[in-house]
Write an enzyme that holds these catalytic residues in place. Structure first.
Site, PDB file in Angstrom:
ATOM      1  N   ASP A  46       1.093  -1.074   0.109  1.00 36.29           N
ATOM      2  CA  ASP A  46       0.226   0.028  -0.437  1.00 36.29           C
ATOM      3  C   ASP A  46       0.841   1.270   0.033  1.00 36.29           C
ATOM      4  OD1 ASP A  46      -2.304   1.258   0.220  1.00 36.29           O
ATOM      5  OD2 ASP A  46      -1.700   2.395   2.457  1.00 36.29           O
ATOM      6  N   ASP A  92       0.065   5.324   0.836  1.00 43.00           N
ATOM      7  CA  ASP A  92      -0.254   5.998   1.654  1.00 43.00           C
ATOM      8  C   ASP A  92      -0.077   5.544   3.516  1.00 43.00           C
ATOM      9  OD1 ASP A  92      -0.520   8.886   2.181  1.00 43.00           O
ATOM     10  OD2 ASP A  92      -2.612   9.463   0.675  1.00 43.00           O
ATOM     11  N   ASP A 100      -1.343  -0.630   5.697  1.00 47.25           N
ATOM     12  CA  ASP A 100      -1.803   0.455   6.746  1.00 47.25           C
ATOM     13  C   ASP A 100      -2.453   0.036   7.802  1.00 47.25           C
ATOM     14  OD1 ASP A 100      -1.926   1.750   5.188  1.00 47.25           O
ATOM     15  OD2 ASP A 100      -2.543   3.220   7.080  1.00 47.25           O
TER      16      ASP A 100
END
Length: 339
Positions: free
Chosen positions: A19, A21, A218
């Site tokens: 991922d 961001d 995250d």
């Protein structure tokens, strides 16, 4: 032993899918250690890919952004929900069909690139609505989309992330804007393309051939759930949205394979742990009480986390915690669980 490979976590996988961001960067700045971690993977000749729900940039723009941060990347390594949404619509609609676009210019460009015609108003007779995040999206855009869907247009959402990370804390994401239309229309989108739907990860995993794929994210509700739906192992890093209390309360569909503080866990066996562990592991002991979870003993904070996950997930108790030893108090503080 911290991982099931008995060695570096990364050695057990042919492809690492990141991922962006909250994992590689935060808005426009690389997260400490991320540039070095990806550089190390490249230096070892390992295959990487990037999968993002952010529909406000095209794959080429994401690649340029990464390269500018010191993470060399090509457009072919980047999978975006905008590009995937455009490809889905191109499969469903005749060439040149009008599609009402709610989102950033990048989403309009992706629609154009697959041979469809982006429009902005109901009176342009759209046969579909595609909705993605854009910082300039306003009431007028949502109103036109609402009218179009009521008139029979298909409704495609690039993703439903409720928030997006920023240096000032979580901000409303595309999921919050989708919720506005969901409320107005009293219905869900016809299709949600991005994570936690498995399409982005499944597409990336095909590049690994017969090898194993590791997803690094995250967010439990998008990255980790999406990896599980795609049948892939996952590593949760604590540099973005999801934290330890959320992890302890996570339902089965959102539980990662591994946890590390940051991307150092890919290379350092001492910086990553497989979850859940056992209630007694690494010098720690966890038990469920009326007040939550009690951590006693001593050892690495990550081993304490593995033990806490074991009891929390087995009993449904948590994420309230308390220490049963001075070392436990320090570990809970390191994990963000101190009172």
């Amino acid at each position: 032993m911290t991982t099931d490979t008995g060695d570096r976590l990364v050695d057990g996988y042919s492809l690492v899918v990141f991922d962006l961001d909250g994992v590689i960067y935060l808005i426009d700045r690389p997260i400490p250690g991320a540039v070095e971690a990806v550089g190390r993977l490249h230096a070892e000749g390992r295959t990487v890919a990037y999968a993002t729900n952010n529909a406000s940039r095209r794959a080429s723009e994401v690649a340029d952004l990464l390269t500018g941060m010191g993470v060399p990347a090509g457009p072919e390594e980047v999978l975006t929900s905008a590009g995937a949404s455009a490809e889905l619509l191109a499969e469903r609609l005749p060439a040149g069909s009008p599609v009402l676009v709610v989102g950033a210019e990048a989403l309009r460009a992706e629609i154009t690139a697959v041979g469809l015609r982006p429009v902005s108003r109901l009176d342009e007779s759209p046969v579909a609505v595609v909705q993605g995040y854009g910082p300039q999206v306003g009431w007028a855009d949502l109103a036109e989309a609402s009218l179009a869907v009521r008139a029979g247009a298909q409704w495609i959402a690039t993703n439903t992330d409720r928030t997006l990370p920023s240096g000032r804390g979580p901000l409303p994401g595309n999921g919050s804007l989708v919720a506005v239309l969901r409320t107005a229309l009293d219905r869900d989108p016809d299709v949600v393309v991005g994570k936690p739907e498995p399409a982005l990860f499944a597409t990336a995993a095909r590049r690994a051939g017969q090898g194993r794929t590791l997803v690094v994210g995250d967010r439990l509700d998008t990255d980790i759930e999406g990896a599980r739906r795609a049948g892939l192992d996952s590593l949760l890093v604590l540099t973005g949205v999801s934290d330890v209390p959320e992890l302890l309360a996570a339902p089965a569909a959102r539980r990662p394979t591994y946890v590390s503080v940051d991307l150092a866990g890919l290379f350092d066996p001492a910086a990553v742990v497989r979850v859940p562990g056992a209630a007694e592991t690494g010098g720690w002991s966890v038990r469920a009480t009326d007040g939550g979870l009690e951590l006693a003993g001593g050892g690495r904070p990550l081993d304490a986390l593995a033990a806490l996950c074991a009891v929390a997930w087995a009993t449904g108790v948590g994420p309230q915690t308390r220490a049963g030893s001075p070392e436990g108090e320090a570990a809970l503080a390191a994990l963000g669980l101190a009172d």
